[in-house]
Design a protein around this motif. Structure first.
Motif, mmCIF file in Angstrom:
data_model
loop_
_atom_site.group_PDB
_atom_site.id
_atom_site.type_symbol
_atom_site.label_atom_id
_atom_site.label_comp_id
_atom_site.label_asym_id
_atom_site.label_seq_id
_atom_site.Cartn_x
_atom_site.Cartn_y
_atom_site.Cartn_z
ATOM 1 N N LEU A 125 1.265 14.846 -6.477
ATOM 2 C CA LEU A 125 0.845 14.814 -5.077
ATOM 3 C C LEU A 125 -0.216 13.743 -4.819
ATOM 4 O O LEU A 125 -0.551 13.472 -3.668
ATOM 5 N N GLN A 126 -0.734 13.168 -5.869
ATOM 6 C CA GLN A 126 -1.838 12.214 -5.802
ATOM 7 C C GLN A 126 -1.611 11.112 -4.773
ATOM 8 O O GLN A 126 -2.496 10.802 -3.990
ATOM 9 N N GLY A 127 -0.440 10.504 -4.772
ATOM 10 C CA GLY A 127 -0.184 9.401 -3.854
ATOM 11 C C GLY A 127 -0.315 9.794 -2.396
ATOM 12 O O GLY A 127 -0.821 9.029 -1.578
ATOM 13 N N LEU A 128 0.093 10.992 -2.069
ATOM 14 C CA LEU A 128 0.081 11.450 -0.683
ATOM 15 C C LEU A 128 -1.245 12.105 -0.295
ATOM 16 O O LEU A 128 -1.694 11.969 0.848
ATOM 17 N N SER A 156 6.020 17.459 -3.823
ATOM 18 C CA SER A 156 5.805 16.472 -4.886
ATOM 19 C C SER A 156 6.888 15.404 -4.856
ATOM 20 O O SER A 156 6.600 14.212 -5.027
ATOM 21 N N LEU A 157 8.119 15.823 -4.640
ATOM 22 C CA LEU A 157 9.216 14.847 -4.529
ATOM 23 C C LEU A 157 9.020 13.938 -3.326
ATOM 24 O O LEU A 157 9.222 12.721 -3.418
ATOM 25 N N VAL A 158 8.617 14.521 -2.204
ATOM 26 C CA VAL A 158 8.359 13.719 -1.007
ATOM 27 C C VAL A 158 7.249 12.711 -1.304
ATOM 28 O O VAL A 158 7.367 11.523 -0.974
ATOM 29 N N ALA A 159 6.184 13.172 -1.948
ATOM 30 C CA ALA A 159 5.051 12.291 -2.260
ATOM 31 C C ALA A 159 5.471 11.139 -3.160
ATOM 32 O O ALA A 159 5.061 9.995 -2.954
ATOM 33 N N GLN A 160 6.302 11.427 -4.147
ATOM 34 C CA GLN A 160 6.719 10.390 -5.083
ATOM 35 C C GLN A 160 7.678 9.398 -4.451
ATOM 36 O O GLN A 160 7.751 8.245 -4.867
#
Length: 192
Positions: A125-128, A156-160
């Motif tokens: 989730l870091q990126g988002l 998490s998939l959305v964030a990646q």
């Protein structure tokens, strides 16, 4: 140990304990049990007074204590259970777990200050959610803590999959959703 010193010790170990809470503890086989005489392992000394801390240490303790206070009661209970399991391990195994955790990237370790559930999901989730404007931090954490494990996995998939230039927009869309609309939004955005 006084209650204050116990709290300081727990705060110093919070990331390692949170990491241990999410992973099963390996139990030694009877054939490979540790020798009867274990090599003593010394933990870093914990200062007993506020005056013994340098400003950076004091700031770090305050940050960890605030993170601890922000955790839901169930998450704190999981961490306490992990602390008890960790304390029951042989000193060499405790040291190995701490070393393995300390070898991780600082951003990964800081994610564990969010508790066992979010700490486990945070690297993805870091990126988002890793770099939020100050006014979005607490509302975002409250929403993330409401999510189920399945929803966190989908997010998490959305964030990646979200390109850096679209992160602010995607995050704002997600944070603006009513709780009942999150599942449909996640399914729609994971499908892309």
């Amino acid at each position: 140990m006084s209650n204050t010193l116990l709290r300081v010790a727990l705060l110093l170990a919070l990331p390692a304990l949170a990491n241990a809470a999410s992973q099963p503890l390996p139990l030694p086989d009877r054939d490979t049990a540790a020798p009867a005489v274990a090599t003593p392992v010394t933990a870093p000394a914990i200062p007993t007074t506020r005056a013994a801390l340098d400003p950076a240490q004091l700031q770090e303790l305050r940050r960890r204590y605030a993170a601890w206070q922000g955790l839901p009661a169930a998450e704190r209970a999981r961490i306490r259970d992990a602390a008890q399991r960790m304390a029951a391990l042989p000193p060499a195994q405790q040291q190995a777990l701490r070393a393995r955790f300390d070898a991780q990237d600082q951003r990964f370790r800081d994610g564990w200050l969010l508790g066992p559930q979010l700490g486990q999901a945070f690297p993805k989730l870091q990126g988002l959610f890793g770099y939020l404007p100050a006014e979005q931090r607490e509302p975002a954490l409250a929403i993330l803590r409401q999510l189920s494990l399945d929803q966190l996995a989908q997010l998490s998939l959305v964030a990646q999959r979200t390109p850096p230039q679209e992160r602010d927009q995607v995050r704002s869309q997600f944070l603006a959703l009513a709780p009942g609309a999150r599942d449909a939004w996640l399914k729609q955005n994971v499908g892309h």
